[in-house]
Structures are given as structure tokens and as C-alpha cells.
Design a protein around this motif. Structure first.
Motif, PDB file in Angstrom:
ATOM      1  N   GLY A  70       0.817  -1.211   0.000  1.00  0.00           N
ATOM      2  CA  GLY A  70       0.000   0.000   0.000  1.00  0.00           C
ATOM      3  C   GLY A  70       0.845   1.253   0.000  1.00  0.00           C
ATOM      4  N   LEU A  71       2.002   1.164   0.679  1.00  0.00           N
ATOM      5  CA  LEU A  71       2.919   2.305   0.728  1.00  0.00           C
ATOM      6  C   LEU A  71       3.436   2.648  -0.668  1.00  0.00           C
ATOM      7  CD1 LEU A  71       4.432   4.325   2.495  1.00  0.00           C
ATOM      8  CD2 LEU A  71       6.214   2.601   2.835  1.00  0.00           C
ATOM      9  N   GLN A  72       3.638   1.628  -1.500  1.00  0.00           N
ATOM     10  CA  GLN A  72       4.113   1.881  -2.866  1.00  0.00           C
ATOM     11  C   GLN A  72       3.079   2.656  -3.675  1.00  0.00           C
ATOM     12  OE1 GLN A  72       7.366   1.162  -3.278  1.00  0.00           O
ATOM     13  NE2 GLN A  72       7.122   0.355  -1.201  1.00  0.00           N
ATOM     14  N   VAL A  73       1.788   2.395  -3.415  1.00  0.00           N
ATOM     15  CA  VAL A  73       0.725   3.168  -4.082  1.00  0.00           C
ATOM     16  C   VAL A  73       0.839   4.632  -3.666  1.00  0.00           C
ATOM     17  CG1 VAL A  73      -1.768   3.494  -4.321  1.00  0.00           C
ATOM     18  CG2 VAL A  73      -0.814   1.179  -4.173  1.00  0.00           C
ATOM     19  N   TYR A  74       1.057   4.846  -2.381  1.00  0.00           N
ATOM     20  CA  TYR A  74       1.254   6.208  -1.871  1.00  0.00           C
ATOM     21  C   TYR A  74       2.471   6.854  -2.533  1.00  0.00           C
ATOM     22  CZ  TYR A  74       2.760   9.831   1.425  1.00  0.00           C
ATOM     23  OH  TYR A  74       3.193  11.007   1.986  1.00  0.00           O
ATOM     24  N   TYR A  75       3.558   6.076  -2.673  1.00  0.00           N
ATOM     25  CA  TYR A  75       4.776   6.602  -3.305  1.00  0.00           C
ATOM     26  C   TYR A  75       4.526   7.014  -4.756  1.00  0.00           C
ATOM     27  CZ  TYR A  75       7.755   5.028   0.572  1.00  0.00           C
ATOM     28  OH  TYR A  75       8.358   4.852   1.782  1.00  0.00           O
ATOM     29  N   LEU A  76       3.707   6.250  -5.459  1.00  0.00           N
ATOM     30  CA  LEU A  76       3.378   6.611  -6.843  1.00  0.00           C
ATOM     31  C   LEU A  76       2.701   7.985  -6.893  1.00  0.00           C
ATOM     32  CD1 LEU A  76       1.958   3.221  -8.193  1.00  0.00           C
ATOM     33  CD2 LEU A  76       4.188   4.220  -8.708  1.00  0.00           C
ATOM     34  N   ILE A  77       1.775   8.199  -5.959  1.00  0.00           N
ATOM     35  CA  ILE A  77       1.047   9.473  -5.909  1.00  0.00           C
ATOM     36  C   ILE A  77       1.959  10.609  -5.452  1.00  0.00           C
ATOM     37  CG2 ILE A  77      -0.866  10.702  -4.804  1.00  0.00           C
ATOM     38  CD1 ILE A  77      -2.245   7.919  -4.543  1.00  0.00           C
ATOM     39  N   ILE A  78       2.745  10.359  -4.394  1.00  0.00           N
ATOM     40  CA  ILE A  78       3.597  11.413  -3.833  1.00  0.00           C
ATOM     41  C   ILE A  78       4.724  11.778  -4.796  1.00  0.00           C
ATOM     42  CG2 ILE A  78       5.365  10.073  -2.617  1.00  0.00           C
ATOM     43  CD1 ILE A  78       3.424  13.025  -1.090  1.00  0.00           C
ATOM     44  N   SER A  79       5.091  10.843  -5.691  1.00  0.00           N
ATOM     45  CA  SER A  79       6.127  11.146  -6.692  1.00  0.00           C
ATOM     46  C   SER A  79       5.638  12.230  -7.648  1.00  0.00           C
ATOM     47  CB  SER A  79       6.503   9.884  -7.483  1.00  0.00           C
ATOM     48  OG  SER A  79       7.161   8.955  -6.656  1.00  0.00           O
ATOM     49  N   ILE A  80       4.379  12.132  -8.035  1.00  0.00           N
ATOM     50  CA  ILE A  80       3.784  13.158  -8.902  1.00  0.00           C
ATOM     51  C   ILE A  80       3.678  14.483  -8.144  1.00  0.00           C
ATOM     52  CG2 ILE A  80       1.719  13.804 -10.220  1.00  0.00           C
ATOM     53  CD1 ILE A  80       1.220  10.754 -10.581  1.00  0.00           C
ATOM     54  N   LEU A  98       9.933  14.934   2.471  1.00  0.00           N
ATOM     55  CA  LEU A  98      10.847  15.084   1.336  1.00  0.00           C
ATOM     56  C   LEU A  98      10.218  15.955   0.261  1.00  0.00           C
ATOM     57  CD1 LEU A  98      13.313  14.374  -0.435  1.00  0.00           C
ATOM     58  CD2 LEU A  98      12.147  12.244  -1.043  1.00  0.00           C
ATOM     59  N   ALA A  99       8.928  15.727  -0.011  1.00  0.00           N
ATOM     60  CA  ALA A  99       8.233  16.527  -1.017  1.00  0.00           C
ATOM     61  C   ALA A  99       8.235  18.008  -0.636  1.00  0.00           C
ATOM     62  CB  ALA A  99       6.805  16.027  -1.198  1.00  0.00           C
ATOM     63  N   LYS A 100       8.142  18.284   0.673  1.00  0.00           N
ATOM     64  CA  LYS A 100       8.174  19.664   1.170  1.00  0.00           C
ATOM     65  C   LYS A 100       9.606  20.147   1.418  1.00  0.00           C
ATOM     66  CE  LYS A 100       3.742  20.543   1.447  1.00  0.00           C
ATOM     67  NZ  LYS A 100       3.119  21.658   0.695  1.00  0.00           N
ATOM     68  N   LYS A 101      10.541  19.252   1.267  1.00  0.00           N
ATOM     69  CA  LYS A 101      11.980  19.481   1.415  1.00  0.00           C
ATOM     70  C   LYS A 101      12.366  19.896   2.837  1.00  0.00           C
ATOM     71  CE  LYS A 101      15.631  20.346  -1.845  1.00  0.00           C
ATOM     72  NZ  LYS A 101      16.162  21.144  -2.951  1.00  0.00           N
ATOM     73  N   TYR A 102      11.865  19.140   3.807  1.00  0.00           N
ATOM     74  CA  TYR A 102      12.270  19.313   5.200  1.00  0.00           C
ATOM     75  C   TYR A 102      13.518  18.474   5.471  1.00  0.00           C
ATOM     76  CZ  TYR A 102       7.879  21.662   6.357  1.00  0.00           C
ATOM     77  OH  TYR A 102       6.836  22.547   6.433  1.00  0.00           O
TER      78      TYR A 102
END
Length: 203
Positions: free
Chosen positions: A57-67, A145-149
Motif C-alpha cells: 500500500g505504501l508503494q501506491v502512496y509513493y506513486l502518488i507522492i512522486s507526482i 521530502l516533497a516539502k523538502k524538510y
């Protein structure tokens, strides 16, 4: 050897893409989101077969968060007028919010792992408590990471070390090596980002 490669080609490909993703992460290269997307796609399939459903399930989240990460880093770069989006510190208030949110996510993920498999007639999750822990850490750290903290690296150090033990137990030896490398590089990444942030503050 050929048979082994054919049997493990997906894990090998995911590992190579993950290492490229890791290198791009340390270097603050926006292409990390592209390699991360495809790495997650391979590992989603791997974890399904290994019955690590939370990690799947985390990989599904990673797919979305990558975009999402690609968009945020692109916009952050444009707003700052720099080649790279500036690194930020989390701060005490934001850290407490993330800690509370992480606790809530952990309980939800754990409940799903304990209850859902029986309801949809699939085998029970192995290591549900640890699986939920690494999943929660991954969700929080990747958002950071997406927010660059800067401090997202500290979370990854813990998550990657725990994940190494889980995958050793499951016999995913290639992935164990990958996550041991992740653990070491997370330490390097924290130091590199901290130095980069200090230099950025002086500009």
C-alpha cells in the motif's frame, strides 16, 4: 545464473532504480521523483507476492507522492528563483503535528493489517506491527521530502534499519542490501542537506 536473474529480475530492476533515486535525493535532483515512481511500481508487485500488504500500500502512496513531489519541487524552484527548491527545517510545532499525525496513521494502518485480510479472504499479513511502523515512517518521511524538510533523513535512518531486518526475515536478500545502503546514505544525505541549507542561508 540466468535462471536466477530471470527469477529475480523485478527485484533487481527495482533495486537499481531505487539506488538511482537515492543518489538523486542526496543531490537534490528533481528527477528523483521519476525514478522513484518506477521503482515503486516494481516493489508494489513484489510486496504483494510476499504478503507485505502495508508496504504494498505504501508503494501506491509513493506513486502518488512522486507526482506531487515533482510539482512541489518545480513550483518551489520557480518561486525561489533558484536552480533548486530551498531546504527547510521542520521546527518544534511542525514536528509535534507530524508526530501526532504519524501515531494516528500507525493505528489506522495496523488496524487494516490485522482486520482486512480475513475480510477479503487473503493470507494474513506477516509482521503487521513492524510493517505498520515502516509504512507510517515512509508516509511521513516522503511527505517531508516533497516539502523538502531536512529532518526527513532522520526518519529514514530508523525506517530503513528496521526494514532491513524485516526483509532479512522474508528472505529478500537483495532488498536487505538495498536498505542497508539506504540506512548509510540517509546519514550522508542528512549531512549533505544540512550543509546545503547552511550555504543557502548565507546567499
Amino acid at each position: 545464473m540466468t535462471q536466477w536473474l530471470l527469477q529475480h529480475w523485478m527485484e533487481l530492476t527495482g533495486t537499481v532504480l531505487s539506488l538511482i533515486y537515492l543518489y538523486f535525493s542526496v543531490r537534490e535532483n528533481i528527477w528523483l521523483w521519476v525514478t522513484g515512481f518506477f521503482s515503486s511500481l516494481f516493489y508494489l508487485i513484489i510486496f504483494f507476492h510476499e504478503r507485505l500488504y502495508a508496504d504494498m500500500g505504501l508503494q501506491v502512496y509513493y506513486l502518488i507522492i512522486s507526482i506531487y513531489g515533482w510539482i512541489v519541487w518545480t513550483m518551489g524552484r520557480q518561486r525561489s528563483g533558484r536552480k533548486k527548491m530551498p531546504i527547510r527545517k521542520t521546527g518544534i510545532r511542525k514536528g509535534l503535528i507530524l508526530l501526532i499525525a504519524g501515531g494516528g496513521i500507525y493505528l489506522i494502518v495496523l488496524l487494516i493489517l490485522l482486520k482486512l485480510p480475513a475480510k477479503i479472504d487473503i493470507p494474513a499479513s506477516d509482521l503487521p506491527y513492524w510493517d505498520a511502523f515502516t509504512t507510517t515512517g515512509g508516509i511521513v518521511a516522503t511527505w517531508m521530502l516533497a516539502k523538502k524538510y531536512l529532518e526527513h533523513w532522520l526518519i529514514w535512518i530508523i525506517v530503513d534499519a528496521v526494514s532491513s531486518g524485516m526483509y532479512l526475515y522474508k528472505g529478500l536478500n537483495i532488498t536487505v542490501l538495498l536498505y542497508l545502503v539506504y540506512t548509510v546514505v540517509a546519514v550522508v544525505g542528512y549531512y549533505e542537506w544540512r550543509q546545503s541549507m547552511i550555504k543557502g542561508e548565507k546567499l
